[in-house]
Design a protein around this motif. Structure first.
Motif, mmCIF file in Angstrom:
data_model
loop_
_atom_site.group_PDB
_atom_site.id
_atom_site.type_symbol
_atom_site.label_atom_id
_atom_site.label_comp_id
_atom_site.label_asym_id
_atom_site.label_seq_id
_atom_site.Cartn_x
_atom_site.Cartn_y
_atom_site.Cartn_z
ATOM 1 N N ASN A 26 100.777 45.826 20.489
ATOM 2 C CA ASN A 26 100.342 45.523 21.656
ATOM 3 C C ASN A 26 100.750 46.264 22.794
ATOM 4 O O ASN A 26 102.056 46.683 23.109
ATOM 5 C CB ASN A 26 100.389 43.839 21.835
ATOM 6 C CG ASN A 26 101.936 43.552 22.026
ATOM 7 O OD1 ASN A 26 102.759 44.158 21.362
ATOM 8 N ND2 ASN A 26 102.202 42.581 23.188
ATOM 9 N N HIS A 27 99.943 46.173 23.878
ATOM 10 C CA HIS A 27 100.237 47.126 25.077
ATOM 11 C C HIS A 27 99.732 46.053 26.248
ATOM 12 O O HIS A 27 98.760 46.079 26.682
ATOM 13 C CB HIS A 27 99.683 48.313 24.999
ATOM 14 C CG HIS A 27 99.984 49.154 24.161
ATOM 15 N ND1 HIS A 27 101.430 49.941 24.203
ATOM 16 C CD2 HIS A 27 99.501 49.159 22.730
ATOM 17 C CE1 HIS A 27 101.391 50.610 22.877
ATOM 18 N NE2 HIS A 27 100.297 50.359 22.086
ATOM 19 N N CYS A 72 101.515 50.494 31.006
ATOM 20 C CA CYS A 72 101.798 49.625 30.059
ATOM 21 C C CYS A 72 103.088 48.986 30.275
ATOM 22 O O CYS A 72 104.212 49.779 31.036
ATOM 23 C CB CYS A 72 102.169 50.359 28.725
ATOM 24 S SG CYS A 72 102.651 49.127 27.272
ATOM 25 N N LYS A 104 105.265 47.371 28.626
ATOM 26 C CA LYS A 104 106.669 47.697 27.771
ATOM 27 C C LYS A 104 107.160 48.918 28.308
ATOM 28 O O LYS A 104 106.651 50.175 28.225
ATOM 29 C CB LYS A 104 105.948 48.106 26.316
ATOM 30 C CG LYS A 104 105.812 46.599 25.591
ATOM 31 C CD LYS A 104 105.289 46.631 24.278
ATOM 32 C CE LYS A 104 104.898 45.771 23.554
ATOM 33 N NZ LYS A 104 104.586 45.837 22.204
ATOM 34 N N HIS A 114 107.262 52.210 26.813
ATOM 35 C CA HIS A 114 106.215 52.804 26.644
ATOM 36 C C HIS A 114 105.596 53.739 27.662
ATOM 37 O O HIS A 114 104.689 54.496 27.682
ATOM 38 C CB HIS A 114 104.761 51.832 26.297
ATOM 39 C CG HIS A 114 104.941 50.904 25.034
ATOM 40 N ND1 HIS A 114 104.156 50.399 24.456
ATOM 41 C CD2 HIS A 114 105.976 51.184 24.135
ATOM 42 C CE1 HIS A 114 104.465 49.996 23.291
ATOM 43 N NE2 HIS A 114 105.447 50.304 23.066
ATOM 44 N N MET A 138 102.664 56.014 29.078
ATOM 45 C CA MET A 138 101.423 55.164 29.483
ATOM 46 C C MET A 138 101.469 54.957 30.832
ATOM 47 O O MET A 138 101.879 53.686 31.146
ATOM 48 C CB MET A 138 101.326 54.105 28.451
ATOM 49 C CG MET A 138 100.938 54.222 26.876
ATOM 50 S SD MET A 138 101.114 52.757 26.091
ATOM 51 C CE MET A 138 100.057 53.388 24.713
HETATM 52 CU CU CU Z 1 102.457 49.690 25.542
#
Ligand code: CU
Lengths: 495, 470
Positions: B269-270, B324, B326, B329, B400
């Motif tokens: 998931n993002h 994103c 995270k 990421h 991202m």
């Molecule tokens: Cu992500």
């Protein structure tokens, strides 16, 4: 010195006797103890040190040798200087050359003609007193002198070849010791690098654990790497020190001279291409000293065989001059002396051995020596083939290690550095690759050393004898037999 | 196609196929298989044929042209190996459609009859699943279940009516894991049918309608092909197969209604986060979210296999990060096994390491920001973990991440990068120049130190910034 005339075994003649006397008269001890002959036989067999000199009893030459050795030791010791030093200084070789002089002197001694026998007799009876004076000698010694002289020359040549082979072996040993010592020192530096890398890794690991970034387990792994590197460093130090010691021993150096040795940083580069195998076997048969010695032995026993047919006929032939004085003791003859002069010939009757047994022995000896020559030649050819294969493979392995493995390991290390730069790999991975890369260098050094050792052995197998064997040419069966199996005619003339 | 030809033989196999099996004659009756130029965002023109709609802008991508054939909109997708530049200096061998990964966006209007020709120039069979669409079961694209797979070199045709407006995706459903790991996917937009005034009762008209697909790849540093068997440890996190700073900015005029359509075909998931604005999720791949069910957010999590359509009014001028949440990421390739080096004393060791590895430099001793500042040589074709520079220095990002650039008075169709934002005076965080006594007290609880452990008896883990040495 060999006889140049080839008298046939015909009837005994005075002219022959005269020739024999002449030959016996010119048999003399070599003034330089045959060193010149050894030096000549050694030509091209001194492990690459062309024209390397042998030690000389001459004080001026000794001084020159000392100066030369001091010069060589003043700079990093080259392979060639190591060989030259060993030939000049190794005490074992000096003993060997002295022994050659002893052999020569003993042979010349054995060749001198037998002393005549003076016999005196005083015989009395009531009428006469008889004084017998005779001078006589065994004719056999005199008769066989031309042959014996020729055979002595052959033996002398064989002994010279044996001494040259020993000197060549020493040159070979010196080159090998030098190669091992230089490589061991080079290997020590690689182990030092690997140890350094392990030490830094372990220290960094310790600091990681101290600030709480690493567990005892992670730290212990790096410490184990260091412990292993320490062990290998200690082994490398020992190997380098011992290789150096072995080199000094071979060179005949001790004390300050041994300590003065500075080894160059690296072994010579590999040749661009290994020598091809073509013609090597023929070269070995032409040049090898053991083959040459075996051929000499065969020639000699063949010559001895010719003699063996006639030798027993002469057996114990003796010739003497006799002068008897008979003095009357009684009567008219009292005080009157009568002199008799004459030759006496002792001629044994060959009733029991008409030459059969000694003839059989001689022809067996020829067969033996022919077979031994064949054996030596076969061995020479096989050795050259084996040594060439070893040499060729060592070249390929060393070449691959240098041209492929080491560059690959360097590439891996460099790529790991790029990953370290990108924070994709840790400094420990980098250090591990640096150790691997150094290990590859160490293996390349070993491979290069092994190539040069193989090359040394190939050269020895081509021009001297069997590499790696402690046996000298003199002790080889092919040459030991003729010198130890003398016929009846040469008894006492051997060495 | 044998397994061992999977990668090495791909290009050759495709070349062979395209001349043999998919001959020119066989393709003569099909719509032209269009291909894009470059990796820049290509703003599509107003639809030349068919029903009118407001085209979306596919970030660093493009929309697929069509032809009308007896009232049917005809598209031609060609699945094939491609090389995609993720950012300057970093290109990856992927599988895509019509020369690019992800494939071109297919844009249709609610009620359109659509016919899609799919030519397979991959070394193995494939199929296309039209994710989220209402369609006849036999058009669903699940090989083996609803259709035979499209063999290498063959062209299949799909045909259905786009019944429901919304944002959808298309991707293979044959050797799906591998083909998606290779980047084979694309976006599908079904625009609402507009009333006479050009509007839709529940779907607002966006001034800036931007679409992208989330991607995750495992590309070994120094290589150029994803590891298709990686399931969790990805190192390249992309939007439309681009990574920061290779992703175009999201440009809006102040006051524009911005819509972002974000689809997730990765394996995790993002949480997509927009700075400076609140947004609402106005649609999913299930359709339009009724206005009564929307709530404000600054981050929306896009789960695996989901599509989120978010909308906001870009009313705050500036350069606003969109990324994103995270944090890894937003990084380039990184070594997940590299240990923490912060605060590890390197004194006396750097020179010793340099004796062994001459080009070594100590890194990570103070943190990993060294990476953003030092431009060290990296393995070839490797996207740095941190890169990108803004007006104030290194951004230290790499995946991202993009920038929503809100400016006054941009022209409607102007998508050009307006450059760095000019901040009004006094509106940028700055270094405190006054005396330390002038600061309010930096209160702290009684004890901030972690409990001492036997391994770390000294509290040596705290390091002042000025403690840096060497
Ligand atoms: Cu992500």
């Amino acid at each position: 010195m060999s006889a140049t005339s080839h008298p046939q075994n015909r009837a005994l003649r005075w002219s022959t006797l005269a020739t024999a006397l002449l030959l016996a008269g010119c048999a003399s001890v070599s003034p330089d103890g045959l060193r010149g002959d050894v030096q000549a036989a050694l030509q091209g067999r001194t492990a690459g040190a062309d024209g390397a000199l042998l030690p000389s009893p001459d004080p001026a030459a000794q001084q020159a040798a000392d100066a030369a050795i001091n010069g060589w030791l003043a700079q990093p010791l080259t392979e060639e200087a190591a060989v030259r030093t060993a030939l000049l200084r190794n005490p074992g070789l000096q003993a060997r050359l002295a022994r050659l002089g002893v052999q020569d002197a003993e042979r010349v001694q054995a060749l001198t003609l037998p002393n005549p026998v003076l016999a005196l007799g005083r015989l009395t009876n009531p009428h006469e007193r008889e004084i017998e004076r005779s001078i006589g000698f065994g004719l056999i010694e005199l008769v066989t002198l031309p042959w014996r002289s020729r055979w002595q020359g052959s033996l002398r040549e064989q002994d010279t070849l044996a001494a040259a082979a020993d000197a060549a072996r020493l040159a070979n040993d010196a080159r090998r010791a030098w190669l091992r010592a230089v490589a061991a020192q080079e290997l020590l530096t690689t182990q030092e690098r690997m140890h350094e890398a392990a030490e830094v890794g372990a220290e960094l690991a310790r600091r990681m654990a101290r600030v709480g970034h690493w567990s005892r387990l992670q730290q212990a792994r790096e410490q184990a790497v260091l412990a292993d590197a320490r062990t290998r460093l200690a082994q490398a130090r020992l190997a380098a020190a011992n290789a150096r010691e072995a080199l000094a021993l071979t060179l005949g150096l001790w004390g300050a001279g041994a300590e003065a040795i500075v080894l160059p940083g690296r072994l010579a580069d590999l040749p661009a291409a290994p020598v091809p195998a073509e013609g090597l076997e023929q070269r070995a048969l032409r040049e090898r000293l053991d083959v040459r010695a075996a051929r000499l032995g065969l020639d000699r026993v063949a010559d001895q065989q010719g003699f063996a047919r006639v030798g027993p006929l002469f057996g114990e032939i003796g010739i003497g001059y006799q002068r008897n004085t008979t003095t009357g003791r009684t009567g008219a003859a009292a005080g009157h002396a009568e002199v008799q002069r004459g030759w006496a010939l002792e001629l044994p009757l060959p009733l029991w051995d008409a030459g059969g047994a000694s003839g059989a022995r001689a022809s067996a000896l020829v067969r033996e020596n022919a077979a031994l020559l064949q054996q030596t030649a076969l061995q020479a050819r096989a050795e050259v083939r084996m040594r060439w294969r070893g040499y060729r493979t060592a070249w390929e392995l060393a070449q691959a290690q240098e041209q492929q493995v080491v560059p690959l390991r360097r590439l891996i290390r460099d790529e790991t550095l790029l990953r370290y730069n990108g924070m994709l790999a840790s400094v420990w991975e980098l250090l591990a690759e640096a150790r691997q890369s150094t290990q590859a260098v160490a293996e390349a050094i070993e491979a290069r050393r092994d190539f040069w050792l193989a090359e040394t052995d190939l050269q020895f197998a081509l021009a001297v004898g069997s590499p790696g064997s402690a046996a000298t040419v003199a002790a080889a069966p092919s040459t030991a037999s003729p010198s130890s199996s003398s016929s009846a005619a040469t008894a006492g003339a051997g060495h | 196609m044998q397994r061992r030809h999977f990668f090495s033989g791909a290009a050759t196999a495709v070349a062979a196929l395209s001349t043999a099996s998919v001959g020119r004659a066989a393709l003569a009756g099909l719509p032209e298989a269009a291909a894009p130029a470059g990796t820049a965002t290509q703003v599509p023109p107003a639809p030349p044929t068919g029903r009118p709609f407001h085209p979306v802008v596919t970030l660093n991508g493009w929309s697929l042209p069509w032809r009308m054939n007896g009232g049917v909109k005809e598209f031609h997708l060609v699945a094939e190996p491609v090389v995609r530049e993720f950012a300057p200096g970093f290109s990856v061998n992927l599988w895509g459609y019509n020369g690019q990964s992800p494939g071109p966006t297919i844009e249709v209007v609610e009620g359109d009859r659509v016919r899609i020709f799919v030519t397979n120039r991959l070394p193995e069979h494939t199929s296309v699943h039209w994710h989220g669409q209402r369609l006849p079961n036999g058009m669903d694209g699940v090989s083996g279940l609803t259709q035979p797979a499209i063999p290498a070199g063959k062209t299949f045709v799909y045909e259905f009516t786009a019944r429901r407006p919304g944002t959808f995706m298309y991707h293979p459903h044959a050797d799906e894991m591998v083909q998606m790991a290779m980047g084979l996917m694309g976006l599908w937009i079904t625009h609402p049918r507009l009333d006479a005034r050009g509007r839709h009762p529940q779907i607002a008209t966006a001034d800036r309608d931007i679409a992208f697909l989330l991607g995750a790849f495992a590309v070994e540093p120094g290589s150029r092909t994803p590891r298709v068997n990686e399931m969790t440890d990805f190192n390249i996190w992309s939007w439309n197969s681009r990574v920061f700073p290779g992703i175009d900015p999201l440009v809006a005029r102040r006051g524009d209604r911005v819509r972002l359509r974000i689809g997730n075909l990765t394996m995790t998931n993002h949480p997509i986060h927009v700075h400076g604005h609140e947004f609402e999720v106005t649609g999913t791949d299930g359709g339009t979210v009724p206005p009564s069910a929307r709530w404000p957010e600054v981050t929306t999590d896009i789960a695996v296999g989901q599509m989120r359509q978010i909308e906001f009014i870009a009313d705050e001028p500036g350069d606003w990060a969109v990324h994103c949440h995270k944090s890894h990421h937003t990084m380039g390739a990184m070594g997940h096994d590299v240990p923490t080096m912060i605060g590890v004393d390197h004194r006396g060791l750097v020179g010793r390491i340099q004796k062994i590895v001459p080009d070594y430099m100590a890194m990570g001793e103070r943190g990993m920001a060294d990476m953003g500042a030092m431009e060290m040589p990296l393995p070839e074709n490797t996207h740095p973990m941190m890169s990108g520079t803004g007006p104030f220095g290194p951004l230290e990002m790499g995946g991202m991440f993009s920038v929503l650039k809100v400016r006054e008075g941009l022209a409607r169709g102007d998508w050009r990068d307006p450059g760095a934002y000019a901040h009004p005076p006094g509106t940028v965080a700055r270094e405190w120049q006054g005396p330390a006594e002038g600061l309010p007290p930096a209160a702290a609880p009684e004890s901030t130190a972690p409990p001492a452990t036997p391994a770390a008896p000294a509290r040596a883990t705290v390091r002042k910034p000025h403690g840096a040495h060497h």
